[in-house]
Write an enzyme that holds these catalytic residues in place. Structure first.
Site: not given
Ligand code: GLC
Length: 474
Positions: A181, A243
């Site tokens: 994440d 991500e």
């Molecule tokens: C990522 C997740 C999201 C979350 C963020 C903070 O972008 O996909 O849902 O709010 O991280 O952890």
């Protein structure tokens, strides 16, 4: 590598299947629905966070990385899920949140030096708006997201060691990898310098406030690779997808350590041939793109691209080379829900997270209790009815996943009429008409193997909003 052309199914655990009538999905519920995933033919499932969490960010604020939140079940339930998935040839991936913990994680109290502090805020912004700094006992701690999510200091070896243990903990329990994440926010400038004003566009959507700054120091620091190497060290050859909220031109240092990165340029492309084509060209310059057109943050396939384009969008997603990620409910073209009165997510993402619709029952077969978010339109879209309908979105998605196994490696974009995107995958060709009018199909299309609509290809023309996978002529 099993993940090379894998289809990974994203489960949002709160909204997939409730097994105990409390209105919130859980691990036993997921286990009870594994046959759907096996039938669909996906390779793996990715679970959005299941760890104990005070829910400031619905699980992305973790208060214990090595347990399961009681709302979802127990570690035993998790083990049972991994076993049951394995019996069906399905791998399990977890979502791990290395950038920040919950403010209620005992680490924040017991090891304040594991976090990032400053006497006064600098100008860094939280992804959810406003300053990225909040005050605690006369000092300010950094939170790249909500104030309830303090950022860990990955330059502290104790943090690295603790998180390596976390990665190993779940791998020992049989997970096949992780979605990392917000990994572009892992490493910040050690001097915590102000971000300078933006001089060029960022390349992905930002809020108006964020777009004013060049996010030079608040993330993506030059030594990110060193932290990722420690993650890789703990994970061996497990699959790691990042991500990385950066344009793909900036992926390279990440992909030295991770296997794949979500291709956000494609996700944010309008549904039109030329920008889609450009996004594919840009993101496939280097290997490592993981394709995703929808998720719990940015919305549903059938709503984002328009219901009329959902079938062609599914064809695109599932015929690109590399790992493709399918968000729960998109296989039945489930729509986004309304933004209800009782806002759970302060950032307004409830509408992407409504329960999965299994049956036409008013509660969609999701729960026997009161669903935590309303079930949107189970009569119009549900798994049970679409399973038996050869013309349904679900049947199309299943056949696409099956056909995907036969596509050749690599991707070659073809010349095509305006509004049409076409590419070759070995002996197969894919052609998608993104417009509302009939368009000339590439002449090299042979026998149609799969079409989004009946008569998608007729007399050399592609029907509006339609797509085909066909044999290449010659
Ligand atoms: C990522 C997740 C999201 C979350 C963020 C903070 O972008 O996909 O849902 O709010 O991280 O952890």
């Amino acid at each position: 590598m099993w993940w090379q052309d894998a289809v990974v199914y994203q489960i949002y655990p709160r909204s997939f299947q409730d097994s105990n009538g409390d209105g919130v999905g859980d691990l036993a519920g997921i286990e009870s629905r594994l046959d759907h995933l096996a039938w669909l033919g996906v390779d793996a499932l990715w679970l959005s966070p299941i760890y104990p969490s005070p829910l400031a960010d619905f699980g992305y604020d973790v208060s214990d990385y090595t347990d399961v939140d009681p709302i979802f079940g127990t570690l035993e339930d998790f083990d049972a899920l991994v076993d049951a998935a394995g019996e069906r040839g399905l791998r399990v991936l977890l979502d791990i949140v290395p950038c920040h913990t919950s403010i209620e994680h005992p680490w924040f109290r017991d090891h304040p030096d594991w976090y990032i502090w400053r006497d006064e805020p600098n100008n860094w912004l939280s992804a959810f708006g406003g300053s990225a700094w909040s005050e605690r006992d006369g000092r300010y701690y950094l939170h790249s997201f909500y104030p309830e999510q303090p950022d860990l200091d990955w330059r502290n070896p104790e943090v690295v060691a603790a998180m390596q243990d976390v990665f190993r903990f779940w791998l020992d329990r049989g997970v096949a990898g992780y979605r990392l994440d917000a990994i572009d926010r892992l490493m910040k400038d050690p001097e915590l310098r102000d971000d300078p004003p933006a001089i060029e566009p960022f390349g992905l959507p930002l809020t108006e406030e964020e777009a004013k700054l060049a996010h030079l120091y608040s993330g993506n620091a030059p030594d990110t690779g060193e932290a990722l190497a420690r993650i890789r060290e703990a994970c061996g050859d497990a699959f790691l997808v990042g991500e990385i909220y950066l344009p793909s031109a900036k992926w390279q240092p990440y992909l030295e350590h991770l296997d794949a990165a979500f291709a956000f340029e494609l996700l944010f492309s309008p549904w039109a041939a030329e920008p889609l084509r450009q996004a594919i060209i840009t993101t496939t310059r280097a290997p490592g793109a993981a394709w995703v057109l929808s998720n719990h943050d940015f919305g549903r396939l059938a709503t984002r691209f328009g219901a009329e384009n959902a079938r062609a969008a599914a064809m695109l997603l599932l015929t690109l080379p590399g790992a493709s990620f399918l968000y729960q409910g998109d296989e039945i073209a489930q729509r986004e829900g309304p933004e209800g009165e009782s806002r759970h997510d302060r950032a307004g993402r409830d509408r992407f997270r409504h329960p999965m619709q299994w049956t036409a029952d008013p509660k969609g077969g999701f729960t026997t209790g009161e669903p935590w978010l309303p079930v949107v339109d189970p009569v119009r879209h549900n798994v049970e009815e679409q399973r038996d309908d050869p013309g349904s979105m679900l049947s199309l998605v299943r056949r696409l996943i099956e056909l995907r196994r036969r596509l050749g490696s690599g991707l070659r974009l073809l010349d095509a009429a305006a509004g049409v995107i076409a590419y070759a995958r070995g002996e197969y060709l894919v052609a998608l008409n993104t417009t509302a009018e009939r368009q000339p199909a590439p002449e090299v299309l042979g026998d149609v193997e799969l079409e989004t609509h009946p008569d998608a290809l007729k007399e050399g023309k592609l029907a509006p909003r339609a797509g085909v996978v066909a044999r290449a002529l010659g």
